[in-house]
Design a protein around this motif. Structure first.
Motif, PDB file in Angstrom:
ATOM      1  N   HIS A 264       0.849  -1.193   0.000  1.00  9.77           N
ATOM      2  CA  HIS A 264       0.000   0.000   0.000  1.00  9.77           C
ATOM      3  C   HIS A 264       0.883   1.240   0.000  1.00  9.77           C
ATOM      4  O   HIS A 264       1.932   1.261   0.653  1.00  9.77           O
ATOM      5  N   TYR A 269      -3.937   5.528   0.253  1.00  6.84           N
ATOM      6  CA  TYR A 269      -4.314   4.747   1.443  1.00  6.84           C
ATOM      7  C   TYR A 269      -4.809   5.676   2.545  1.00  6.84           C
ATOM      8  O   TYR A 269      -5.819   5.410   3.200  1.00  6.84           O
ATOM      9  N   TYR A 272      -8.238   7.141   1.579  1.00  8.22           N
ATOM     10  CA  TYR A 272      -9.303   6.140   1.572  1.00  8.22           C
ATOM     11  C   TYR A 272      -9.658   5.664   2.979  1.00  8.22           C
ATOM     12  O   TYR A 272     -10.842   5.542   3.320  1.00  8.22           O
ATOM     13  N   THR A 273      -8.639   5.413   3.810  1.00 11.35           N
ATOM     14  CA  THR A 273      -8.956   4.930   5.165  1.00 11.35           C
ATOM     15  C   THR A 273      -9.614   6.044   5.983  1.00 11.35           C
ATOM     16  O   THR A 273     -10.524   5.781   6.771  1.00 11.35           O
ATOM     17  N   SER A 302      -5.764  -0.352   9.199  1.00 12.92           N
ATOM     18  CA  SER A 302      -6.624   0.687   8.625  1.00 12.92           C
ATOM     19  C   SER A 302      -7.608   1.271   9.629  1.00 12.92           C
ATOM     20  O   SER A 302      -7.933   2.452   9.544  1.00 12.92           O
ATOM     21  N   TYR A 306      -4.435   3.982  11.205  1.00 10.43           N
ATOM     22  CA  TYR A 306      -4.430   5.114  10.269  1.00 10.43           C
ATOM     23  C   TYR A 306      -5.788   5.819  10.094  1.00 10.43           C
ATOM     24  O   TYR A 306      -5.845   7.048  10.133  1.00 10.43           O
ATOM     25  N   GLY A 407      -7.230  -2.115   1.126  1.00 12.52           N
ATOM     26  CA  GLY A 407      -6.819  -1.017   2.009  1.00 12.52           C
ATOM     27  C   GLY A 407      -7.916  -0.572   2.942  1.00 12.52           C
ATOM     28  O   GLY A 407      -7.668  -0.273   4.106  1.00 12.52           O
ATOM     29  N   GLY A 461      -7.506   3.388  -2.141  1.00 11.50           N
ATOM     30  CA  GLY A 461      -6.876   2.513  -1.153  1.00 11.50           C
ATOM     31  C   GLY A 461      -6.415   1.178  -1.700  1.00 11.50           C
ATOM     32  O   GLY A 461      -5.924   0.339  -0.945  1.00 11.50           O
TER      33      GLY A 461
END
Ligand code: PRX
Length: 638
Positions: A264, A269, A272-273, A302, A306, A407, A461
């Motif tokens: 990733h 990432y 998206y997370t 995720s 994050y 992700g 992600g």
């Protein structure tokens, strides 16, 4: 953050925009993050190589988004609440300010130990706050982390370290998991006998398990911290990263023998997370969010680390297991911290349900507003128990479907906004374009259809490659259907257009929400000197979702029980205890086609006890084999 969707109409608008104008859609969302330099292009892609680039030309550091930018207004907000394995031990709370200080400090430790941007660092730690600190410290200096789940064996760690050529390992003397102590350092020592790339090992003190520290290689976490403290604890500036610089590698099993390092990258990432965390959990400032996953899996990366931290949330992490000291532990934690959002796995729900309701009685669960499920299909009974007993009929459940490679969450209801139906993941999130394919490669249009689930447009992600082997990434995900990402899952789309995931269509099992590749497990079993050949299939298991059924041809099994134990030990050594078969049946032969291919369909039916629908067995090399296996299976059941 104001990209949160508040109504079904807003969801529909967002979805429409994300399909009609994805670049504008994701560009506006990315604007809510902190960039050192803005991107030139939102998206460049093709699925043939594949070559996927989001926010090209952008410069950023994900830790500034997860930490620094919250300090000014929310520095004293708890970032991490840590609940220890033993409920009598003190819990810990790290505010955003404290977490940033610790991350900077440990990032300086990494630098002192010669870790530089782009280097790979293997992390094999228990679920303690230092795991989050280690992950973020790597990201701070641009090192690529490869977290290995604490249940994996020395051999699995060695394979992962060697594949990514990790330079440094971060571990602990030991870790607590329920009544057990895991001897993490000793397992790492065994692994490192095979690893040339590792220069240093940083060892955290957790369990006071005796360890052997190798001169010149092994150092204590606490000593290293002291060294940077004496330098007046200088802050560690965040390394400037490209949007597409790798952030981490996470290994996952597939249908071939060797686990793949899913890669990733940074910006996509992060965006998206962050976006999915905010929307799927409808997170509101001040809420306490508890994800019960282990950070060794993607869910923890995720949605403990994050996603929540980029949104300034309070993320609760738990060191132990749901049944220790008793099956009421989750509910004690919910009560103690007034948890508002609980995100857990169907296997945990089913196992706690089996312990009976007495462990819930008298527990105050009234703080719970939203519930989540992840990792495997959730059956109706478990969904209803979760809804009634835990959510008291009031907290909506979001059944989130996604994968390590994705992700973040791809298909899930937005609680309180999207309707819910037990066992349905419902609707795709904005930016996600699922489609169902038939065996001939045609898209199944319309509703009330079942097929193989693919995604036809990139989302930020998604994985970019598999470490060291881009061709493998292409082969695994992008060749089954032209111009599509193939998930490996089967799926049904209802008359209303709602998605229901029906399980893997490849040779991958999902055991307690963990992915186990049958080929990898067969290879491990075949390593045992008494084993000639083996075949692994899944079967329905009341708690684990799928259980592991092994058919084994052994050289001699005068002592079948002894050989069985030896096989279990072999699997534990080569992969880890999570991959141990539930049932081992010794057979003299396996059902094979004339070309020598094992007919797994037949073995699966026998394992499921569905003998009436074995199908045509006349094309087998030796059809009598089936009779013998059925006889053996029946004996085993008795
Ligand atoms: O088969 C699907 C199942 O878990 C697989 C992905 O496993 P992993 O990469 O380990 O990630 C698990 C956590 C994200 C999928 O291919 N799966 C995951 N979530 C669901 C699910 N199956 C049904 N419903 C879900 N909500």
């Amino acid at each position: 953050m104001n990209f949160q969707i508040n109504s079904f109409e807003e969801y529909q608008d967002a979805y429409k925009k994300s399909v009609e104008n994805p670049e504008q859609f994701w560009g506006e969302i990315a604007d809510h993050f902190f960039w050192k330099r803005k991107w030139n292009n939102v998206l460049n892609w093709n699925f043939t190589e594949p070559n996927i680039k989001w926010f090209e030309g952008g410069k950023l550091n994900i830790t500034e988004n997860c930490l620094d930018r919250h300090i000014y207004q929310n520095g004293d907000t708890p970032a991490i609440i840590w609940e220890p394995n033993d409920p009598t031990e003190a819990h810990r709370i790290l505010t955003y300010k404290q977490l940033l200080a610790k991350v900077e400090q440990f990032a300086n430790v990494l630098k002192n130990n010669n870790v530089r941007k782009g280097d790979r660092v293997c992390i094999y730690l228990p679920m303690v706050p230092e795991l989050v600190i280690a992950i973020l410290a790597c990201a701070r200096i641009g090192a690529i982390h490869s977290v290995v789940f604490g249940g994996f064996s020395a051999q699995s760690i060695a394979d992962r370290i060697n594949d990514a050529e990790c330079k440094l390992v971060i571990t602990a003397d030991g870790g607590f998991r329920g009544p057990k102590v895991l001897e993490l350092k000793s397992i790492v020592d065994d692994a490192l006998m095979q690893c040339k790339s590792v220069e240093k090992v940083i060892v955290l003190t957790r369990s006071r398990t005796p360890v052997s520290m190798i001169k010149g290689r092994d150092v204590w976490w606490e000593d290293e911290i002291k060294k940077v403290e004496t330098q007046d604890n200088p802050p560690c500036p965040a390394e400037e990263m490209d949007s597409e610089d790798p952030l981490f590698v996470l290994y996952t099993s597939g249908s071939t023998g060797k686990p793949k390092g899913v890669v990733h990258t940074t910006a996509g990432y992060m965006v998206y997370t962050g976006y999915t965390f905010s929307n799927v959990f409808q997170y509101q400032p001040g809420e306490v969010y508890f994800c019960t996953a282990d950070i060794g899996w993607i869910t923890g990366h995720s949605y403990i680390v994050y996603g929540p931290l980029s949104q300034g949330a309070t993320s609760l992490m738990f060191e132990g297991v749901p049944t220790y000291p008793d099956a009421g532990r989750f509910w004690d934690i919910v009560e103690k911290y007034k948890v508002n959002i609980l995100y857990t796995a169907p296997t945990a729900i089913r196992s706690l349900m089996a312990f009976g309701d007495s462990f819930i009685e008298g527990k105050d669960l009234s703080s719970l507003k939203k519930l989540g499920s992840v990792g495997e299909p959730i059956n109706k009974e478990a969904w209803e128990w979760y809804h009634e007993k835990i959510g008291r009929g009031k907290a909506p459940i979001t059944d989130t479907w996604w994968q390590t490679e994705n992700g973040g969450i791809l298909i899930a209801p937005l609680p309180g906004i999207t309707p819910t139906i037990p066992s349905y993941a419902m609707l795709p999130l904005p930016g996600v374009q699922p489609c169902l394919m038939d065996e001939n490669g045609n898209e199944l249009e319309g509703n009330d259809v079942s097929g193989n689930l693919c995604i036809k447009f990139p989302w930020p992600g998604m994985l970019r490659t598999t470490w060291g082997d881009h061709e493998r990434c292409r082969q695994t995900y992008f060749t089954a259907y032209k111009n599509m990402y193939f998930t490996g899952d089967g799926c049904y789309r209802s008359p209303e257009g709602y998605y229901r995931i029906t399980g893997r269509v490849d040779d991958v099992l999902n055991v307690s929400g963990h992915r186990i590749g049958t080929a990898e497990l067969e290879n491990a079993i075949n390593m045992h000197s008494d084993v000639v050949e083996s075949a692994i299939v899944g079967y329905p298991h009341p708690v684990k979702g799928q259980g592991i059924y092994a058919y084994v041809i052994a050289n001699h099994h005068i002592d079948a029980e002894g050989t069985r134990k030896d096989i279990l030990q072999t699997v534990t050594r080569l992969i880890g205890a999570i991959a141990k078969p539930d049932i081992i049946q010794f057979v003299t032969d396996l059902p094979k086609t004339r070309s020598g291919k094992i007919m797994r369909r037949i073995l699966r039916k026998i394992a499921e006890g569905e003998l009436s629908s074995l199908g045509d067995t006349t094309t087998l090399q030796d059809p009598t084999v089936v009779e013998k296996i059925i006889e053996g299976a029946e004996k085993l059941r008795k």
